[in-house]
Design a protein around this motif. Structure first.
Motif, PDB file in Angstrom:
ATOM      1  N   ALA A   1     -65.218 -14.401  55.135  1.00 46.80           N
ATOM      2  CA  ALA A   1     -64.667 -13.857  53.894  1.00 46.80           C
ATOM      3  C   ALA A   1     -64.318 -12.383  54.053  1.00 46.80           C
ATOM      4  O   ALA A   1     -63.271 -11.923  53.575  1.00 46.80           O
ATOM      5  CB  ALA A   1     -65.667 -14.046  52.749  1.00 46.80           C
ATOM      6  N   VAL A   2     -65.181 -11.624  54.731  1.00 46.37           N
ATOM      7  CA  VAL A   2     -64.913 -10.210  54.973  1.00 46.37           C
ATOM      8  C   VAL A   2     -63.692 -10.043  55.871  1.00 46.37           C
ATOM      9  O   VAL A   2     -62.838  -9.183  55.636  1.00 46.37           O
ATOM     10  CB  VAL A   2     -66.143  -9.518  55.576  1.00 46.37           C
TER      11      VAL A   2
ATOM     12  N   LEU B   1     -58.063  -8.413  56.569  1.00 45.23           N
ATOM     13  CA  LEU B   1     -56.677  -8.674  56.964  1.00 45.23           C
ATOM     14  C   LEU B   1     -55.725  -8.487  55.787  1.00 45.23           C
ATOM     15  O   LEU B   1     -54.614  -7.955  55.945  1.00 45.23           O
ATOM     16  CB  LEU B   1     -56.551 -10.091  57.533  1.00 45.23           C
ATOM     17  N   SER B   2     -56.152  -8.906  54.607  1.00 50.38           N
ATOM     18  CA  SER B   2     -55.330  -8.706  53.413  1.00 50.38           C
ATOM     19  C   SER B   2     -55.184  -7.228  53.104  1.00 50.38           C
ATOM     20  O   SER B   2     -54.092  -6.744  52.778  1.00 50.38           O
ATOM     21  CB  SER B   2     -55.951  -9.445  52.226  1.00 50.38           C
ATOM     22  N   LEU B   3     -56.274  -6.492  53.221  1.00 55.90           N
ATOM     23  CA  LEU B   3     -56.244  -5.050  52.991  1.00 55.90           C
ATOM     24  C   LEU B   3     -55.264  -4.372  53.951  1.00 55.90           C
ATOM     25  O   LEU B   3     -54.474  -3.500  53.548  1.00 55.90           O
ATOM     26  CB  LEU B   3     -57.659  -4.495  53.178  1.00 55.90           C
ATOM     27  N   LEU B   4     -55.293  -4.778  55.223  1.00 50.27           N
ATOM     28  CA  LEU B   4     -54.390  -4.195  56.211  1.00 50.27           C
ATOM     29  C   LEU B   4     -52.933  -4.522  55.888  1.00 50.27           C
ATOM     30  O   LEU B   4     -52.038  -3.682  56.068  1.00 50.27           O
ATOM     31  CB  LEU B   4     -54.745  -4.697  57.606  1.00 50.27           C
TER      32      LEU B   4
ATOM     33  N   ARG C   1     -52.371  -5.941  45.209  1.00 59.55           N
ATOM     34  CA  ARG C   1     -53.214  -7.127  45.299  1.00 59.55           C
ATOM     35  C   ARG C   1     -53.860  -7.219  46.682  1.00 59.55           C
ATOM     36  O   ARG C   1     -55.038  -7.554  46.815  1.00 59.55           O
ATOM     37  CB  ARG C   1     -52.378  -8.371  45.002  1.00 59.55           C
ATOM     38  N   HIS C   2     -53.088  -6.902  47.701  1.00 60.55           N
ATOM     39  CA  HIS C   2     -53.626  -6.917  49.059  1.00 60.55           C
ATOM     40  C   HIS C   2     -54.565  -5.734  49.304  1.00 60.55           C
ATOM     41  O   HIS C   2     -55.698  -5.914  49.765  1.00 60.55           O
ATOM     42  CB  HIS C   2     -52.488  -6.855  50.081  1.00 60.55           C
ATOM     43  N   LYS C   3     -54.075  -4.539  49.021  1.00 57.32           N
ATOM     44  CA  LYS C   3     -54.769  -3.330  49.459  1.00 57.32           C
ATOM     45  C   LYS C   3     -56.054  -3.054  48.689  1.00 57.32           C
ATOM     46  O   LYS C   3     -57.026  -2.538  49.253  1.00 57.32           O
ATOM     47  CB  LYS C   3     -53.820  -2.130  49.333  1.00 57.32           C
ATOM     48  N   THR C   4     -56.077  -3.369  47.412  1.00 59.88           N
ATOM     49  CA  THR C   4     -57.233  -3.042  46.566  1.00 59.88           C
ATOM     50  C   THR C   4     -57.961  -4.281  46.069  1.00 59.88           C
ATOM     51  O   THR C   4     -59.184  -4.395  46.192  1.00 59.88           O
ATOM     52  CB  THR C   4     -56.793  -2.197  45.365  1.00 59.88           C
ATOM     53  N   ALA C   5     -57.210  -5.221  45.492  1.00 54.78           N
ATOM     54  CA  ALA C   5     -57.851  -6.346  44.805  1.00 54.78           C
ATOM     55  C   ALA C   5     -58.544  -7.297  45.767  1.00 54.78           C
ATOM     56  O   ALA C   5     -59.547  -7.917  45.405  1.00 54.78           O
ATOM     57  CB  ALA C   5     -56.814  -7.096  43.971  1.00 54.78           C
ATOM     58  N   SER C   6     -58.051  -7.438  46.988  1.00 52.86           N
ATOM     59  CA  SER C   6     -58.643  -8.419  47.915  1.00 52.86           C
ATOM     60  C   SER C   6     -60.089  -8.068  48.250  1.00 52.86           C
ATOM     61  O   SER C   6     -60.960  -8.949  48.269  1.00 52.86           O
ATOM     62  CB  SER C   6     -57.809  -8.514  49.193  1.00 52.86           C
TER      63      SER C   6
ATOM     64  N   ALA D   1     -66.011  -8.633  47.181  1.00 49.61           N
ATOM     65  CA  ALA D   1     -67.286  -8.090  46.725  1.00 49.61           C
ATOM     66  C   ALA D   1     -67.875  -8.913  45.590  1.00 49.61           C
ATOM     67  O   ALA D   1     -69.090  -9.144  45.532  1.00 49.61           O
ATOM     68  CB  ALA D   1     -67.097  -6.644  46.267  1.00 49.61           C
ATOM     69  N   CYS D   2     -67.009  -9.396  44.692  1.00 51.93           N
ATOM     70  CA  CYS D   2     -67.487 -10.150  43.528  1.00 51.93           C
ATOM     71  C   CYS D   2     -67.985 -11.543  43.895  1.00 51.93           C
ATOM     72  O   CYS D   2     -68.746 -12.137  43.125  1.00 51.93           O
ATOM     73  CB  CYS D   2     -66.376 -10.262  42.491  1.00 51.93           C
ATOM     74  N   SER D   3     -67.556 -12.080  45.014  1.00 51.03           N
ATOM     75  CA  SER D   3     -67.891 -13.470  45.355  1.00 51.03           C
ATOM     76  C   SER D   3     -68.778 -13.624  46.578  1.00 51.03           C
ATOM     77  O   SER D   3     -69.426 -14.665  46.750  1.00 51.03           O
ATOM     78  CB  SER D   3     -66.601 -14.260  45.590  1.00 51.03           C
ATOM     79  N   ILE D   4     -68.856 -12.615  47.433  1.00 50.55           N
ATOM     80  CA  ILE D   4     -69.517 -12.789  48.724  1.00 50.55           C
ATOM     81  C   ILE D   4     -71.032 -12.937  48.592  1.00 50.55           C
ATOM     82  O   ILE D   4     -71.682 -13.519  49.461  1.00 50.55           O
ATOM     83  CB  ILE D   4     -69.157 -11.628  49.675  1.00 50.55           C
TER      84      ILE D   4
END
Length: 336
Positions: free
Chosen positions: A145-146, A151-154, A179-184, A189-192
């Protein structure tokens, strides 16, 4: 373990020792950069009072509580998410030439660009190491998940860099970038916490959806601060996003709204050389006149409402649901 402190403070006290132990594994030069970046030391290595809100660790711990697990089982995941966040900020400051982070010089201005990049790389490696060394099915899934969130953040950072050289960025593209850079990572964090303790997949999915919507609301609020926030709040110079001609959400909304003010804004931003303080004030006024500020405020509210709907049917203790919603409202009020 029962938490009696406010979530962010409790998370910081629980996760900080895990983070410090992880950083202690690094070579002395890289560890010095990391300790400074986390706010544990000053530029000379002397102890310093740490800053930051511990938002992401608090969400991870709360996620574990949603699955009714012992929060100590979530601490490696909470530390891993914070390490990824710290990695992204180190690199982001270098790429954006940001000289200030949390009211003091950014790490790259103190130690050098190469050292900051290496420090960020090391923190990213530590994040995976903390999860995989647990050796449980939940920790392996959490590591995946991390990785997915990173990868989404990148991808979001790549879009952000691309936007710097374009004058035709659309609002939809800017939302996708955020959505990629911040929300992912916020969704992670909310689900892990649920994932790390092998909790119910539907609960993890609901929390990830909540985090994705709250993350967009957070970015919208942050972009508003980047134009109209004070140095005391942001830790950066006033009008910092306009000074950098950053393609933030309010800016793009203003530029693409088809208004006369938006047209004048585009002409102002196209001027060569640095913008004067008067130019920056004019740009802020034009963004507002073109509707960029109002749209961003309304969109943040819509995203916050969508985040709340994601939790409406999720199977979790009522007090945990209420705390998720309270944190979402807190981070998007952005007057702090």
């Amino acid at each position: 373990m029962t938490l009696t402190l406010p979530p962010a403070q409790a998370a910081r006290e629980l996760v900080d020792p895990v983070l410090r132990e992880a950083v202690d594994r690094l070579d002395p030069h890289t560890a010095r950069v990391a300790r400074y970046h986390f706010g544990w030391t000053d530029a000379s290595g002397r102890p310093h009072v740490a800053g930051g809100k511990a938002l992401r660790p608090a969400l991870v711990v709360l996620s574990g509580r949603a699955a009714q697990a012992d929060v100590e089982r979530c601490l490696p995941a909470a530390a891993a998410v914070e390490l990824v966040h710290a990695f992204s900020l180190l690199h982001d400051d270098v790429m954006d030439d940001d000289p200030v982070r949390r009211h003091r010089p950014s790490a790259w201005t103190v130690f050098g660009r190469s050292e900051a990049i290496l420090g960020g790389n090391a923190l990213l490696v530590l994040a995976g190491e903390l999860l995989l060394e647990q050796g449980t099915p939940g920790s392996v899934a959490a590591a995946r998940a991390v990785n997915h969130a990173t990868l989404s953040l990148l991808a979001g950072q790549a879009l952000d860099l691309e936007f710097q050289d374009r004058d035709d960025v659309t609002r939809e593209e800017c939302l996708r970038m955020s959505r990629h850079k911040t929300a992912s990572l916020l969704a992670c964090a909310c689900s892990i916490g649920v994932t790390a303790v092998a909790g119910p997949a539907p609960l993890a999915g609901a929390l990830a959806a909540f985090g994705a919507e709250a993350g967009l609301a957070f970015q919208l609020a942050d972009d508003l601060l980047g134009i109209w926030g004070s140095t005391e709040v942001t830790g950066k110079p006033v009008l910092s996003d306009l000074r950098a001609r950053k393609k933030s959400l309010p800016m793009v909304a203003a530029l693409t709204g088809g208004t006369e003010a938006g047209h004048h804004l585009a002409e102002l931003l196209a001027r060569p050389g640095q913008l004067t303080e008067a130019d920056l004030r004019d740009a802020a006024r034009l963004v507002e006149e073109a509707g960029g500020r109002a749209w961003a405020e309304q969109e943040a509210g819509r995203r916050l409402d969508a985040a709340a709907r994601c939790l409406s049917d999720a199977d979790m203790p009522a007090d945990v649901r209420d705390e998720f919603l309270r944190i979402a409202r807190f981070i998007t009020s952005r007057d702090h």
